[in-house]
Design a protein around this motif. Structure first.
Motif, PDB file in Angstrom:
ATOM      1  N   PRO A   1       0.820  -1.212   0.000  1.00 27.12           N
ATOM      2  CA  PRO A   1       0.000   0.000   0.000  1.00 27.12           C
ATOM      3  C   PRO A   1       0.854   1.262   0.000  1.00 27.12           C
ATOM      4  CG  PRO A   1      -0.066  -1.076   2.134  1.00 27.12           C
ATOM      5  CD  PRO A   1       0.723  -1.958   1.227  1.00 27.12           C
ATOM      6  N   ALA A   2       0.259   2.326  -0.439  1.00 23.84           N
ATOM      7  CA  ALA A   2       0.934   3.622  -0.461  1.00 23.84           C
ATOM      8  C   ALA A   2       0.386   4.470   0.673  1.00 23.84           C
ATOM      9  CB  ALA A   2       0.676   4.294  -1.798  1.00 23.84           C
ATOM     10  N   TYR A   3       0.909   5.672   0.829  1.00 21.83           N
ATOM     11  CA  TYR A   3       0.358   6.555   1.833  1.00 21.83           C
ATOM     12  C   TYR A   3       0.054   7.912   1.219  1.00 21.83           C
ATOM     13  CZ  TYR A   3       5.026   8.637   2.301  1.00 21.83           C
ATOM     14  OH  TYR A   3       6.213   9.252   2.061  1.00 21.83           O
ATOM     15  N   ALA A   4      -0.952   8.552   1.798  1.00 19.53           N
ATOM     16  CA  ALA A   4      -1.349   9.878   1.338  1.00 19.53           C
ATOM     17  C   ALA A   4      -1.887  10.655   2.534  1.00 19.53           C
ATOM     18  CB  ALA A   4      -2.421   9.765   0.265  1.00 19.53           C
TER      19      ALA A   4
ATOM     20  N   CYS B   1      -8.075   3.841  11.597  1.00 14.28           N
ATOM     21  CA  CYS B   1      -7.275   4.196  10.432  1.00 14.28           C
ATOM     22  C   CYS B   1      -5.792   4.044  10.779  1.00 14.28           C
ATOM     23  CB  CYS B   1      -7.561   5.633  10.015  1.00 14.28           C
ATOM     24  SG  CYS B   1      -9.286   5.908   9.579  1.00 14.28           S
ATOM     25  N   ILE B   2      -5.008   3.602   9.816  1.00 13.88           N
ATOM     26  CA  ILE B   2      -3.594   3.364  10.042  1.00 13.88           C
ATOM     27  C   ILE B   2      -2.798   4.585   9.589  1.00 13.88           C
ATOM     28  CG2 ILE B   2      -1.639   1.862   9.536  1.00 13.88           C
ATOM     29  CD1 ILE B   2      -3.706  -0.357   8.972  1.00 13.88           C
ATOM     30  N   ARG B   3      -2.139   5.227  10.546  1.00 12.63           N
ATOM     31  CA  ARG B   3      -1.371   6.443  10.277  1.00 12.63           C
ATOM     32  C   ARG B   3       0.056   6.112   9.881  1.00 12.63           C
ATOM     33  NH1 ARG B   3      -2.765   9.843  15.755  1.00 12.63           N
ATOM     34  NH2 ARG B   3      -5.024   9.976  15.454  1.00 12.63           N
ATOM     35  N   THR B   4       0.661   7.045   9.147  1.00 12.26           N
ATOM     36  CA  THR B   4       2.085   6.930   8.812  1.00 12.26           C
ATOM     37  C   THR B   4       2.860   7.874   9.718  1.00 12.26           C
ATOM     38  OG1 THR B   4       2.109   8.714   7.207  1.00 12.26           O
ATOM     39  CG2 THR B   4       1.493   6.540   6.387  1.00 12.26           C
ATOM     40  N   GLY B   5       4.159   7.868   9.572  1.00 10.46           N
ATOM     41  CA  GLY B   5       5.003   8.784  10.325  1.00 10.46           C
ATOM     42  C   GLY B   5       4.823  10.229   9.894  1.00 10.46           C
TER      43      GLY B   5
ATOM     44  N   ARG C   1      -4.892   0.617  -3.189  1.00  8.74           N
ATOM     45  CA  ARG C   1      -4.774   1.054  -4.584  1.00  8.74           C
ATOM     46  C   ARG C   1      -5.891   1.996  -5.002  1.00  8.74           C
ATOM     47  NH1 ARG C   1      -3.069  -4.045  -8.267  1.00  8.74           N
ATOM     48  NH2 ARG C   1      -1.076  -4.468  -7.264  1.00  8.74           N
ATOM     49  N   SER C   2      -7.069   1.809  -4.457  1.00  6.96           N
ATOM     50  CA  SER C   2      -8.205   2.652  -4.849  1.00  6.96           C
ATOM     51  C   SER C   2      -8.226   3.983  -4.103  1.00  6.96           C
ATOM     52  CB  SER C   2      -9.521   1.902  -4.628  1.00  6.96           C
ATOM     53  OG  SER C   2      -9.708   1.665  -3.242  1.00  6.96           O
ATOM     54  N   GLY C   3      -7.294   4.155  -3.149  1.00  2.76           N
ATOM     55  CA  GLY C   3      -7.220   5.410  -2.414  1.00  2.76           C
ATOM     56  C   GLY C   3      -7.965   5.411  -1.091  1.00  2.76           C
ATOM     57  N   LYS C   4      -8.562   4.272  -0.727  1.00  2.00           N
ATOM     58  CA  LYS C   4      -9.274   4.168   0.555  1.00  2.00           C
ATOM     59  C   LYS C   4      -8.265   3.996   1.683  1.00  2.00           C
ATOM     60  CE  LYS C   4     -13.394   2.038  -1.332  1.00  2.00           C
ATOM     61  NZ  LYS C   4     -14.237   0.824  -1.315  1.00  2.00           N
TER      62      LYS C   4
ATOM     63  N   ALA D   1      -1.942  16.386  12.736  1.00  2.00           N
ATOM     64  CA  ALA D   1      -3.312  16.688  13.158  1.00  2.00           C
ATOM     65  C   ALA D   1      -3.997  17.650  12.190  1.00  2.00           C
ATOM     66  CB  ALA D   1      -3.306  17.275  14.567  1.00  2.00           C
ATOM     67  N   LYS D   2      -3.238  18.470  11.514  1.00  2.00           N
ATOM     68  CA  LYS D   2      -3.822  19.408  10.548  1.00  2.00           C
ATOM     69  C   LYS D   2      -4.393  18.690   9.331  1.00  2.00           C
ATOM     70  CE  LYS D   2      -0.548  22.988  11.817  1.00  2.00           C
ATOM     71  NZ  LYS D   2       0.628  23.743  11.388  1.00  2.00           N
ATOM     72  N   LYS D   3      -3.843  17.513   9.013  1.00  2.00           N
ATOM     73  CA  LYS D   3      -4.281  16.744   7.859  1.00  2.00           C
ATOM     74  C   LYS D   3      -5.227  15.606   8.236  1.00  2.00           C
ATOM     75  CE  LYS D   3       0.141  17.328   5.528  1.00  2.00           C
ATOM     76  NZ  LYS D   3       1.286  16.595   4.971  1.00  2.00           N
ATOM     77  N   ALA D   4      -5.629  15.533   9.479  1.00  2.21           N
ATOM     78  CA  ALA D   4      -6.406  14.400   9.977  1.00  2.21           C
ATOM     79  C   ALA D   4      -7.741  14.255   9.244  1.00  2.21           C
ATOM     80  CB  ALA D   4      -6.657  14.549  11.466  1.00  2.21           C
ATOM     81  N   ASP D   5      -8.078  13.012   8.936  1.00  2.00           N
ATOM     82  CA  ASP D   5      -9.351  12.688   8.314  1.00  2.00           C
ATOM     83  C   ASP D   5     -10.438  12.717   9.388  1.00  2.00           C
ATOM     84  OD1 ASP D   5     -10.737  11.376   5.841  1.00  2.00           O
ATOM     85  OD2 ASP D   5     -11.311  10.144   7.569  1.00  2.00           O
TER      86      ASP D   5
END
Length: 69
Positions: A17-20, A40-44, A27-30, A48-52
């Motif tokens: 998987p990728a990260y965004a 939800c699985i966070r990356t490094g 792959r579908s962006g979910k 908090a400003k970008k939080a879904d």
């Protein structure tokens, strides 16, 4: 037969998987989520400003449920 390891590495690279915006995505962006709790699985690079919003609501709900037990 020499190309088998190369093909295996290519298949692995395409399946990872990728990260965004700080979350791992498929792959579908979910956004990817944990199997049991659905967090939800966070990356490094999560911030908090970008939080879904949906992810944050699920995390708040999950943490309040854990405190009740």
């Amino acid at each position: 037969m020499r190309f088998m390891p190369v093909l295996a590495l290519l298949a692995l690279a395409l399946s990872v998987p990728a990260y965004a915006d700080g979350y791992w995505v498929d792959r579908s962006g979910k956004i990817l989520k944990t199997a049991k709790a659905g967090f939800c699985i966070r990356t490094g690079k999560w911030d908090a400003k970008k939080a879904d919003r949906a992810c944050m609501e699920a995390a708040k709900k999950g943490s309040s449920m854990a405190m009740k037990k």
